[in-house]
Scaffold this motif. Structure first.
Motif, PDB file in Angstrom:
ATOM      1  N   ASP A  21       0.830  -1.205   0.000  1.00 54.76           N
ATOM      2  CA  ASP A  21       0.000   0.000   0.000  1.00 54.76           C
ATOM      3  C   ASP A  21       0.865   1.255   0.000  1.00 54.76           C
ATOM      4  O   ASP A  21       0.567   2.228  -0.700  1.00 54.76           O
ATOM      5  N   ARG A  22       1.943   1.236   0.780  1.00 49.99           N
ATOM      6  CA  ARG A  22       2.830   2.401   0.824  1.00 49.99           C
ATOM      7  C   ARG A  22       3.554   2.590  -0.508  1.00 49.99           C
ATOM      8  O   ARG A  22       3.715   3.725  -0.986  1.00 49.99           O
ATOM      9  N   LEU A  23       4.001   1.506  -1.101  1.00 51.99           N
ATOM     10  CA  LEU A  23       4.691   1.607  -2.389  1.00 51.99           C
ATOM     11  C   LEU A  23       3.746   2.121  -3.476  1.00 51.99           C
ATOM     12  O   LEU A  23       4.127   2.951  -4.310  1.00 51.99           O
ATOM     13  N   ARG A  24       2.512   1.646  -3.452  1.00 50.15           N
ATOM     14  CA  ARG A  24       1.525   2.091  -4.441  1.00 50.15           C
ATOM     15  C   ARG A  24       1.275   3.590  -4.310  1.00 50.15           C
ATOM     16  O   ARG A  24       1.164   4.307  -5.312  1.00 50.15           O
ATOM     17  N   ALA A  25       1.181   4.061  -3.086  1.00 49.82           N
ATOM     18  CA  ALA A  25       0.903   5.479  -2.856  1.00 49.82           C
ATOM     19  C   ALA A  25       2.084   6.361  -3.232  1.00 49.82           C
ATOM     20  O   ALA A  25       1.908   7.541  -3.552  1.00 49.82           O
ATOM     21  N   ALA A  26       3.289   5.775  -3.245  1.00 52.76           N
ATOM     22  CA  ALA A  26       4.489   6.583  -3.472  1.00 52.76           C
ATOM     23  C   ALA A  26       4.751   6.894  -4.936  1.00 52.76           C
ATOM     24  O   ALA A  26       5.460   7.857  -5.248  1.00 52.76           O
ATOM     25  N   GLY A  27       4.204   6.104  -5.862  1.00 51.74           N
ATOM     26  CA  GLY A  27       4.446   6.397  -7.262  1.00 51.74           C
ATOM     27  C   GLY A  27       4.150   5.212  -8.150  1.00 51.74           C
ATOM     28  O   GLY A  27       3.907   4.097  -7.672  1.00 51.74           O
ATOM     29  N   PRO A  28       4.171   5.410  -9.464  1.00 59.07           N
ATOM     30  CA  PRO A  28       3.890   4.321 -10.401  1.00 59.07           C
ATOM     31  C   PRO A  28       4.962   3.234 -10.380  1.00 59.07           C
ATOM     32  O   PRO A  28       4.707   2.099 -10.770  1.00 59.07           O
ATOM     33  N   ALA A  29       6.156   3.598  -9.949  1.00 61.61           N
ATOM     34  CA  ALA A  29       7.238   2.638  -9.739  1.00 61.61           C
ATOM     35  C   ALA A  29       8.152   3.228  -8.678  1.00 61.61           C
ATOM     36  O   ALA A  29       8.426   4.429  -8.683  1.00 61.61           O
ATOM     37  N   VAL A  30       8.585   2.385  -7.759  1.00 55.45           N
ATOM     38  CA  VAL A  30       9.388   2.841  -6.623  1.00 55.45           C
ATOM     39  C   VAL A  30      10.609   1.945  -6.496  1.00 55.45           C
ATOM     40  O   VAL A  30      10.505   0.719  -6.567  1.00 55.45           O
ATOM     41  N   ARG A  31      11.758   2.558  -6.298  1.00 51.04           N
ATOM     42  CA  ARG A  31      12.997   1.781  -6.179  1.00 51.04           C
ATOM     43  C   ARG A  31      13.047   1.080  -4.828  1.00 51.04           C
ATOM     44  O   ARG A  31      12.855   1.694  -3.784  1.00 51.04           O
ATOM     45  N   VAL A  32      13.294  -0.236  -4.870  1.00 48.62           N
ATOM     46  CA  VAL A  32      13.395  -1.031  -3.648  1.00 48.62           C
ATOM     47  C   VAL A  32      14.709  -1.794  -3.631  1.00 48.62           C
ATOM     48  O   VAL A  32      15.280  -2.107  -4.679  1.00 48.62           O
ATOM     49  N   ASP A 309      14.270   2.537 -22.376  1.00 51.10           N
ATOM     50  CA  ASP A 309      13.691   3.456 -21.395  1.00 51.10           C
ATOM     51  C   ASP A 309      12.169   3.351 -21.436  1.00 51.10           C
ATOM     52  O   ASP A 309      11.564   3.322 -22.528  1.00 51.10           O
ATOM     53  N   ILE A 310      11.544   3.306 -20.262  1.00 52.54           N
ATOM     54  CA  ILE A 310      10.082   3.201 -20.166  1.00 52.54           C
ATOM     55  C   ILE A 310       9.568   4.359 -19.322  1.00 52.54           C
ATOM     56  O   ILE A 310       9.673   4.329 -18.092  1.00 52.54           O
ATOM     57  N   PRO A 311       9.043   5.407 -19.947  1.00 53.49           N
ATOM     58  CA  PRO A 311       8.512   6.529 -19.171  1.00 53.49           C
ATOM     59  C   PRO A 311       7.152   6.174 -18.551  1.00 53.49           C
ATOM     60  O   PRO A 311       6.296   5.583 -19.205  1.00 53.49           O
ATOM     61  N   LEU A 312       6.980   6.551 -17.289  1.00 51.96           N
ATOM     62  CA  LEU A 312       5.724   6.361 -16.592  1.00 51.96           C
ATOM     63  C   LEU A 312       5.196   7.723 -16.147  1.00 51.96           C
ATOM     64  O   LEU A 312       5.754   8.755 -16.512  1.00 51.96           O
ATOM     65  N   ASP A 313       4.148   7.730 -15.369  1.00 51.04           N
ATOM     66  CA  ASP A 313       3.586   8.987 -14.881  1.00 51.04           C
ATOM     67  C   ASP A 313       4.471   9.586 -13.792  1.00 51.04           C
ATOM     68  O   ASP A 313       5.405   8.942 -13.292  1.00 51.04           O
ATOM     69  N   ASP A 314       4.156  10.821 -13.411  1.00 53.77           N
ATOM     70  CA  ASP A 314       4.807  11.519 -12.300  1.00 53.77           C
ATOM     71  C   ASP A 314       6.303  11.691 -12.512  1.00 53.77           C
ATOM     72  O   ASP A 314       7.085  11.770 -11.550  1.00 53.77           O
ATOM     73  N   GLY A 315       6.731  11.742 -13.763  1.00 48.09           N
ATOM     74  CA  GLY A 315       8.133  11.981 -14.065  1.00 48.09           C
ATOM     75  C   GLY A 315       9.042  10.803 -13.808  1.00 48.09           C
ATOM     76  O   GLY A 315      10.276  10.945 -13.822  1.00 48.09           O
ATOM     77  N   VAL A 316       8.493   9.619 -13.593  1.00 51.45           N
ATOM     78  CA  VAL A 316       9.289   8.420 -13.332  1.00 51.45           C
ATOM     79  C   VAL A 316       9.620   7.725 -14.649  1.00 51.45           C
ATOM     80  O   VAL A 316       8.732   7.500 -15.478  1.00 51.45           O
ATOM     81  N   THR A 317      10.883   7.413 -14.843  1.00 49.64           N
ATOM     82  CA  THR A 317      11.312   6.648 -16.015  1.00 49.64           C
ATOM     83  C   THR A 317      12.129   5.454 -15.566  1.00 49.64           C
ATOM     84  O   THR A 317      13.098   5.598 -14.811  1.00 49.64           O
TER      85      THR A 317
END
Length: 426
Positions: A21-32, A309-317
């Motif tokens: 849930d926290r990862l989902r709220a943080a962005g379309p993709a999150v570095r772990v 390169d795969i661009p996603l929303d919120d400036g995440v690539t």
């Protein structure tokens, strides 16, 4: 939580859902951060998960798409990345390896397994009925674990004496709390178990899938005509043979164990829905699908790789060469996909989940898992109408894994069995 600062992924399974849930709220993709000090992009938003599972620039082949990849360098990844099976292949290679086992999982062949599965279930219920009805019993060890492991081991002809070591090794592969040394040792035990099985079938072939795969490996097209085999007559390399067995025997057992465990727990903690299913046994299909939605047997499946390169929303690539960790179980728990996802509801409309994957890597064994659960669940509740948990649901200890999603034990009290059940107490 920043998408640019790696978050350490919970390896214990205790905080699996909360962290998603926290990862989902943080962005379309999150570095772990993963074991072995790997950094990957965790993808847990339902729409992004589904998009990347069919994205043309997302690869499953580390050899082609992970810069600097070194086979067998990271112990816990051996069964997920270093093997050479349809799990780790793209395009034509994936299709070729899938064809080798696909014919064993057609709708007709799976339905033909119903009597054998029913016999296994009946035998295990008889064993449970022979015990004291008021004493706690671990339903996972005595029932839900034994059904799919026996089915898949029978299908692949695993000798009885080889099963304990093989299944113990497969269980350990899912444990992400192990040290790197322990993980590497577990993976090697699993590969050794598969080699032992191959040697057995090479010396004494039978009417089972392993013998047919060994034949495809040993003889190839010229001496392996299609009319004598259930698989395409294309040769397997030694690595492909071992890897295919690792995938099919492992995936063919662990996922269904989780499904049965979670479905039983859901029914025992939602008596109104259990009553509805008792009134209309056809509703067991809804129980199974709602369980798969809320408690996907596979939460994360390592790994995928960005081929561009795969661009996603919120400036995440996601940059070319980056590692991607898809959270399959996050899709069904995303409120944008299923409103109020924390509520277990067999009457849910427009239910959606990706518990068995999506796209070309959709799980071949999904129909078999559903059939096993569809036989095991109603039979259990019919035999033991007073079945109840022996501990509060919140005290069930989770499997230490961010890959698998299950409990370690499922203590229940069977209660008095139904006198109307044919063969009860037999």
């Amino acid at each position: 939580m920043s998408p640019h600062s790696p978050v350490t992924l919970d390896r214990t399974g205790v905080h699996l859902y909360e962290q998603l849930d926290r990862l989902r709220a943080a962005g379309p993709a999150v570095r772990v951060r993963l074991p072995g000090d790997l950094v990957a992009w965790s993808v847990s938003r339902g729409d992004v998960v589904k998009r990347l599972l069919t994205h043309p620039h997302v690869s499953k082949d580390a050899r082609k798409s992970w810069p600097g990849y070194r086979p067998y360098a990271i112990g816990w990844l051996i069964a997920w990345v270093d093997v050479v099976s349809m799990l780790t292949a793209d395009g034509a290679d994936h299709q070729r390896l899938k064809n080798l086992v696909g014919k064993a999982f057609t709708a007709r062949r799976i339905e033909a397994m119903r009597p054998a599965i029913t016999a296994i279930v009946t035998g295990l219920l008889d064993e449970l009925a022979a015990g004291p009805p008021g004493q706690p019993v671990d339903l996972r060890a005595r029932y839900s674990y034994r059904i799919p492991t026996q089915v898949i081991c029978d299908l692949f002809g695993v000798p009885r004496e080889q099963r304990p070591a093989m299944l113990t090794a497969i269980d350990a592969v899912l444990d992400t709390s192990l040290s790197q040394e322990q993980a590497a040792e577990a993976q090697q035990h699993m590969i050794a178990a598969m080699r032992r099985l191959i040697d057995t079938k090479r010396a004494d072939p039978g009417d089972d899938m392993t013998s047919r795969l060994v034949a495809a490996s040993d003889t190839g097209p010229a001496d392996n005509p299609t009319e004598h085999h259930d698989i395409d007559p294309e040769p397997l390399t030694a690595d492909e043979l071992i890897s295919t067995l690792v995938l099919m025997i492992g995936a063919g057992s662990e996922t269904t164990v989780s499904l049965i465990d979670h479905a039983v727990t859901a029914m025992l903690t939602h008596p109104d829905q259990l009553a509805a299913v008792r009134r209309d046994p056809d509703r067991w299909a809804d129980v199974i699908e709602e369980t798969l939605r809320q408690h996907s047997p596979v939460m994360h499946l390592p790994l995928r790789y960005a081929a561009a390169d795969i661009p996603l929303d919120d400036g995440v690539t996601i940059a070319k060469g980056d590692l991607i960790l898809i959270a399959f179980g996050a899709h069904g728990r995303d409120p944008a996909v299923n409103p109020d996802p924390g509520r277990f509801d067999i009457d849910r409309h427009d239910r959606a989940h990706l518990a068995f994957g999506h796209g070309i890597h959709f799980c071949l064994g999904a129909p078999l898992a559903r059939l096993e659960a569809a036989i095991a669940l109603p039979a259990l509740f019919a035999r033991f109408p007073h079945l109840r948990l022996a501990v509060p649901a919140g005290e069930l200890r989770r499997q230490p894994s961010f890959i698998g999603n299950d409990v370690q034990r499922l203590p229940v009290i069977t209660g008095q069995e139904s006198p109307l059940t044919p063969g009860a107490g037999g």
